[in-house]
Design a protein around this motif. Structure first.
Motif, PDB file in Angstrom:
ATOM      1  N   ALA A  30       0.841  -1.204   0.000  1.00 35.52           N
ATOM      2  CA  ALA A  30       0.000   0.000   0.000  1.00 35.52           C
ATOM      3  C   ALA A  30       0.873   1.250   0.000  1.00 35.52           C
ATOM      4  O   ALA A  30       0.597   2.234  -0.684  1.00 35.52           O
ATOM      5  N   ALA A  82       2.718   1.630  -3.499  1.00 37.27           N
ATOM      6  CA  ALA A  82       1.893   1.746  -4.713  1.00 37.27           C
ATOM      7  C   ALA A  82       1.135   3.043  -4.796  1.00 37.27           C
ATOM      8  O   ALA A  82       0.540   3.344  -5.830  1.00 37.27           O
ATOM      9  N   VAL A 128      -0.661   4.399  -8.222  1.00 38.75           N
ATOM     10  CA  VAL A 128      -2.129   4.324  -8.371  1.00 38.75           C
ATOM     11  C   VAL A 128      -2.672   5.667  -8.793  1.00 38.75           C
ATOM     12  O   VAL A 128      -3.541   5.781  -9.663  1.00 38.75           O
ATOM     13  N   LEU A 182       2.833  -0.813 -11.388  1.00 43.19           N
ATOM     14  CA  LEU A 182       2.022  -1.549 -10.409  1.00 43.19           C
ATOM     15  C   LEU A 182       2.145  -3.057 -10.625  1.00 43.19           C
ATOM     16  O   LEU A 182       2.210  -3.829  -9.667  1.00 43.19           O
ATOM     17  N   ILE A 218      -3.982  -5.270  -6.478  1.00 43.90           N
ATOM     18  CA  ILE A 218      -4.477  -3.946  -6.077  1.00 43.90           C
ATOM     19  C   ILE A 218      -5.847  -3.722  -6.699  1.00 43.90           C
ATOM     20  O   ILE A 218      -6.059  -4.042  -7.881  1.00 43.90           O
ATOM     21  N   ILE A 250      -4.931   2.168   0.456  1.00 48.34           N
ATOM     22  CA  ILE A 250      -3.951   3.048  -0.184  1.00 48.34           C
ATOM     23  C   ILE A 250      -4.538   4.455  -0.122  1.00 48.34           C
ATOM     24  O   ILE A 250      -5.537   4.742  -0.794  1.00 48.34           O
ATOM     25  N   ALA A 280      -4.599  -2.379  -1.218  1.00 43.98           N
ATOM     26  CA  ALA A 280      -3.565  -3.382  -1.499  1.00 43.98           C
ATOM     27  C   ALA A 280      -3.982  -4.681  -0.821  1.00 43.98           C
ATOM     28  O   ALA A 280      -4.172  -4.736   0.385  1.00 43.98           O
TER      29      ALA A 280
END
Length: 778
Positions: A64, A67, A71, A79, A97, A150, A160
């Motif tokens: 989390a 990323a 994201v 990713l 994700i 996230i 995540a």
């Protein structure tokens, strides 16, 4: 002397006493060891589950955190690298994700992208802003799921997820031994002490009596056993004393009989092993597959040739049903029926399926094995693999067919080139006249369609003509356009639509035009046949572009269809020689193998991607060369002459020999208009008669004519008019047949290929006369 085991009575007595201690101490030892192992296993399992859960939560939290930026920027490629790095290839841990709505946006398995995972775990993580976890039972074990929100700017932009299997890990054997060994050793020591005390108290007297009895049984017949105090042992001693007396009388007779039997057995054994070894060598050395089965069809023996044929070891073959190797159930039924009725099957071809899925054709002979009482015991089989032999026969037939097709194409092309020459020539002559303005449109269409037919015929000749490798600059865009024209008719009748996306700035590469063209003919034909046969798909897409891969620049060609696709177990084998999924007679299995070979020869690569019902995509990379000459070569520009005089010289005379009246008429009108003195001859004999009357500055003759051909006319001119053969040039619509290619050889610069137009005729004649003028002595 003979030997014997201890007396049965003392042995039974010992067996009453000894097992008592053994059973008691053994049970105590087993109980202690089992209890200790169970406790250790449970302790390790609890620790392993706790470690797995903690690891999954930590992985989700790290994912989390790592990323969040990608994201927000929708960097799905990065990713994907993140979730692949957090996942394990063995499937123990899967990281992915989702967006706030629960839709998967990044997953190691691309087939799961876009699916929803908006379960209560997802909702808890979004609502609380904290890591949520749970244990989900499933078939074969449990999975621990962790979800970490996230967040960016105080709001959740995704979740995540980490799924981790809770299957217990393998235990550390050394650790278990460390825990179990001490109590086990203590118990064993206790058992040993108890057994020692037991033996001293009870078994020692029994052994003393048994020793005396053993001496008697071993042949010491003078030995007698004293009666022990124990009543049971006393009775046993008396029995053995009587037995010793009987043994003493029969011992000599037994020894003599034993010697005779041993000698006879040794001789028989030698004969048996000699025969056995001989048959075994034959069995193992045979190039043919030899095997036996029992009455239920299970394999009981198999030689190395059988193992090589089936692809299995002898250990894997033994006990396996022989019917499982039959690729055709019909073959199996017919063989079983023949064995029941006649007891044998001779010289029958069957299809054998190997475990890897390949099919081999085997010529087998089977016979029922019968016992001394004529009862069936099983089946003996002998087989020979004839797959390669059949492949060679099919390839020979295919080669003969291809050769016949090449000859047919050459003949058809020659016959088409003659009328095409007339159509193109006259349409271009008429277009050049000022009084043809009223019909300029129709004439232009006639000329363009004739040129289109010329390209089709040229492509047919180029494809069917055998070529030595010719490494020259090749433009992939033009090559693909020529290939599409070559198969345009087949694509049209099969309702296949072709879409292209060619990069107009695509550089050239060095290669063999005809061999690269063969690559794309094979790929397009395969795609067309797959879509036509399955009635799935109707579009073929061709694309050229410049691409970078593995740090190198490439010219990339993509050939994609929306047809039925390729089975996953076939994708890895499409480039194998002789691998084909087409029925017999539809393919040799060499097309894609040849494609791969040609691409590798050019320093490139080819790969395939396909899924059933989703079409197939072939991606070809060829070397990128920036120093290749451009398509427009100023050195190759044609020189336009100054008319019939050839640079102001006197009026030149030309003799035209062709059995096609339209070509003679076209050349007459074309060259006459430029001021040449032209005469025509409808055959080689007529041309020879005119040459006997006068000489000409240029002799233009067709290669193939009835009667005296162009090649024969050339030989006659060289014989009757030495030196005049240098003025002979050739016209031909056939450059495929062996005889024509051999004759032209180094004379290709003196050959005008049909079909041609007036402009080509002007240029060819002027250049040839100019070269003749330069070669003449001053």
């Amino acid at each position: 002397m003979t030997t014997s085991t201890p007396a049965p009575s003392s042995s039974r007595f010992s067996r009453r006493l000894i097992p008592t201690a053994l059973v008691v101490t053994g049970l105590l030892t087993i109980a202690a060891v089992v209890s200790t192992v169970l406790i250790t296993l449970e302790h390790k399992r609890t620790q392993a589950r706790a470690a797995v859960k903690a690891s999954a939560v930590e992985t989700a939290e790290y994912l989390a955190r790592d990323a969040v930026g990608f994201v927000i920027t929708s960097d799905f490629e990065t990713l994907l690298h993140l979730v692949q790095a957090k996942s394990e290839k063995r499937g123990e841990t899967t990281a992915f994700i989702t967006d706030p709505a629960g839709k998967i946006i990044s997953h190691p398995d691309s087939s799961r992208l876009g699916r929803k995972r908006d379960d209560d775990l997802h909702a808890r993580s979004i609502q609380t802003g904290q890591i949520a976890a749970r244990v989900r039972p499933e078939e074969g074990g449990e999975t621990f799921e962790a979800a970490a929100p996230i967040t960016a700017g105080g709001r959740a932009v995704g979740v995540a997820r980490v799924d981790r299997s809770l299957r217990a890990p393998a235990l550390d054997l050394g650790e278990v031994v460390t825990l179990v060994a001490p109590p086990t050793i203590v118990l064993l020591v206790v058992e040993a002490v108890l057994l020692y005390l037991f033996l001293n108290a009870v078994v020692r007297p029994i052994r003393s009596v048994s020793s005396a009895i053993a001496d008697v049984a071993a042949g010491h017949h003078g030995r007698r056993v004293e009666r022990p105090a124990v009543e049971e042992l006393g009775l046993l001693a008396e029995s053995f004393n009587r037995m010793a007396e009987q043994l003493q009388m029969t011992d000599a007779a037994l020894l003599e009989e034993k010697g005779n039997l041993e000698r006879a057995l040794a001789e028989r054994t030698k004969d048996f092993f000699r025969t056995h070894h001989s048959l075994l060598r034959i069995f193992e050395s045979s190039p043919s597959a030899i095997f036996t089965t029992d009455l239920r069809g299970r394999i009981t023996a198999a030689n190395p040739a059988t193992c090589a044929l089936t692809g299995l070891s002898a250990r894997d073959l033994i006990g396996r049903p022989s019917g499982s190797f039959y690729a055709s159930p019909e073959d199996l039924r017919e063989v079983q029926t023949a064995l029941r009725r006649e007891g044998r099957v001779l010289n029958r071809e069957i299809s054998v399926r190997r475990p890897d899925g390949t099919i081999r054709t085997v010529l087998v002979a089977l016979s029922t094995i019968v016992s001394d009482r004529n009862r069936p015991m099983g089946v003996l089989g002998v087989g020979t693999d004839v797959t390669e032999k059949q492949d060679v026969e099919r390839r020979m037939i295919q080669s003969e067919r291809l050769a016949a097709i090449g000859q047919l194409i050459a003949g058809v092309a020659h016959e088409l080139n003659n009328p095409l020459t007339g159509i193109m020539g006259y349409s271009q002559l008429l277009l050049s006249r000022p009084d043809a303005s009223s019909v300029h449109g129709p004439l232009d269409r006639i000329n363009r369609e004739a040129i289109r037919m010329q390209k089709i015929v040229s492509n047919l000749l180029a494809f069917s003509r055998p070529h030595d490798p010719e490494w020259n600059p090749v433009g992939l865009n033009g090559l693909l356009e020529a290939t599409i024209e070559l198969v345009a008719y087949e694509l049209k009748v099969n309702n296949i639509r072709v879409e292209t996306d060619f990069d107009p700035s695509l550089p050239m590469t060095i290669g063999d035009f005809h061999r690269i063209q063969q690559v794309f003919v094979n790929l397009i034909t395969n795609a067309m046949q797959a879509m036509a046969d399955s009635h799935v798909g109707e579009k073929l897409f061709l694309k050229t572009e410049q691409a970078a891969e593995n740090g190198e620049n490439w010219l990339r060609v993509t050939v994609k269809d929306d047809g039925p696709g390729i089975r996953p177990d076939h994708v890895a084998r499409v480039f194998d020689p002789f691998f084909t999924t087409k029925p017999p007679g539809r393919g040799t299995g060499l097309g894609l193998a040849l494609v791969q070979q040609i691409i590798h020869e050019h320093g490139g690569s080819i790969r395939v991607a396909s899924e059933p019902t989703k079409g197939t995509t072939f991606t070809i990379n060829l070397p990128f060369r920036t120093d290749v000459p451009s398509e427009e070569d100023p050195a190759g520009a044609q020189t336009r002459g100054g008319g019939a005089g050839g640079r102001g010289g006197a009026k030149k005379s030309i003799l035209v020999a062709d059995d096609e009246p339209s070509i003679c008429s076209l050349l007459y009108d074309t060259l006459k208009e430029k001021g040449y003195a032209v005469e025509t001859a409808p055959s080689g004999d007529a041309a020879l008669r005119k040459l006997r009357r006068r000489s000409f500055d240029l002799i233009m003759t067709d290669v193939k004519m009835p009667g005296l051909s162009g090649m024969e006319l050339y030989d006659r001119v060289r014989t009757e008019f030495p030196g005049l053969e240098s003025r002979v040039v050739f016209m031909s619509g056939d450059t495929v047949t062996e005889a024509t290619r051999v004759f032209l050889g180094d004379r290709r610069d003196r050959c005008l290929s049909k079909p041609f137009g007036p402009a080509e005729v002007y240029t060819f004649v002027e250049q040839f006369l100019e070269s003749q003028r330069r070669d003449q002595p001053a």
